[in-house]
Design a protein around this motif. Sequence first.
Motif, short mmCIF file in Angstrom:
data_model
loop_
_atom_site.label_atom_id
_atom_site.label_comp_id
_atom_site.label_asym_id
_atom_site.label_seq_id
_atom_site.Cartn_x
_atom_site.Cartn_y
_atom_site.Cartn_z
N LYS A 36 0.83 -1.20 0.00
CA LYS A 36 0.00 0.00 0.00
C LYS A 36 0.87 1.26 0.00
O LYS A 36 1.90 1.31 0.69
CB LYS A 36 -0.89 0.00 1.24
N THR A 37 0.46 2.27 -0.75
CA THR A 37 1.15 3.57 -0.71
C THR A 37 0.13 4.68 -0.51
O THR A 37 -0.93 4.68 -1.12
CB THR A 37 1.93 3.83 -2.01
N LYS A 38 0.49 5.62 0.34
CA LYS A 38 -0.32 6.83 0.51
C LYS A 38 0.56 8.07 0.33
O LYS A 38 0.19 9.17 0.74
CB LYS A 38 -1.02 6.84 1.86
N ARG A 41 4.43 6.65 -5.14
CA ARG A 41 4.28 5.24 -5.50
C ARG A 41 5.36 4.86 -6.50
O ARG A 41 5.45 5.42 -7.59
CB ARG A 41 2.91 4.95 -6.08
N GLU A 67 -3.00 -4.92 -0.89
CA GLU A 67 -2.80 -3.49 -0.64
C GLU A 67 -3.94 -2.95 0.22
O GLU A 67 -4.11 -1.75 0.33
CB GLU A 67 -2.69 -2.73 -1.96
N GLU A 69 -5.32 -2.24 3.68
CA GLU A 69 -4.91 -2.12 5.08
C GLU A 69 -5.93 -2.73 6.04
O GLU A 69 -5.59 -3.11 7.17
CB GLU A 69 -4.63 -0.66 5.47
N THR A 88 6.29 0.58 0.66
CA THR A 88 5.16 1.33 1.21
C THR A 88 5.58 2.79 1.42
O THR A 88 6.77 3.09 1.58
CB THR A 88 4.73 0.73 2.55
N THR A 91 1.32 7.59 5.62
CA THR A 91 0.61 7.15 6.82
C THR A 91 -0.52 6.23 6.40
O THR A 91 -1.48 6.66 5.77
CB THR A 91 0.06 8.36 7.59
N ILE A 92 -0.41 4.96 6.75
CA ILE A 92 -1.30 3.93 6.21
C ILE A 92 -2.26 3.38 7.26
O ILE A 92 -3.45 3.23 7.01
CB ILE A 92 -0.46 2.77 5.62
N THR A 120 7.64 5.68 5.54
CA THR A 120 6.31 5.21 5.95
C THR A 120 6.12 5.45 7.45
O THR A 120 7.04 5.23 8.23
CB THR A 120 6.18 3.69 5.65
N GLU A 121 4.94 5.92 7.82
CA GLU A 121 4.53 6.03 9.23
C GLU A 121 5.52 6.82 10.08
O GLU A 121 6.00 6.36 11.12
CB GLU A 121 4.30 4.63 9.82
#
Length: 248
Positions: A36-38, A41, A67, A69, A88, A91-92, A120-121
């Motif tokens: 998953k990407t937010k 990508r 992908e 969550e 990734t 923020t997922i 990530t995160e």
Amino acid sequence: MKNPKFRYFLLTLITLLLLSNTSFGQHQFKALVFSKTKGFRHQSIPDGVVAIKKLARDNVFDVFTTEDEDFITDKNLAGFDVIILMSTTGTIFNSDQKKSIEKFVQSGKGIVGIHSATDTEYEWEWYTKLIGAQFRNHPHQQTLKLNVVDRNHPATYHLPEKWVWSDEIYAFKNFNADVKVLITADENTYKTGNGMGDFHPIAWINEYDGGRMFYTALGHTDWAFLDDNFMKHILGGIWWAAKGYPVD
């Protein structure tokens, strides 16, 4: 059964199912690939997912990819031995999903981070300590010399001490000094921009909060996942994170 063709079909189906279940039972471990990407990508994500599926086929382990969550729950994660974070970003996870991942690691299982798993995160302190650093910046893609400083690990057994490689080379912030570094970048061999100096980690492991984590900053490009040395690097990291065997 009066219909012999149907009887033959049914027996064949049962045999295939039994063989399938036997094969599954013989597999070494089960990996979840999460991509998953937010944020940004990476174009290489599909190539990376396919490459890990091939690793699973050729090296006797099972793999499931998602992908979503919402798949991250205690119940679903219980069936896996390792989670592979394939580039990734952002923020997922919500608070419940974070707790499920923490429990997963605390139960003695493994995490593998590839490339932008460190992007990530940023606000999740536990994750930053686990993954070992946060992405800071990178120059343009270049060829450089990597120093394989620890060749006593499944992710590096096969590599030369000096490894010439082309990639997008990450520099990091908030680096966890408790990790064990496997590979560093030689900043004298490429244009760093705002680099990290003489000690520039690129791949490392971390035994943290009851579990195991392997991270490599490499893997920006599509073609990386066609390279034999790189895929052995990934395979060794997955194997160690999933199996947890000691490495002397």
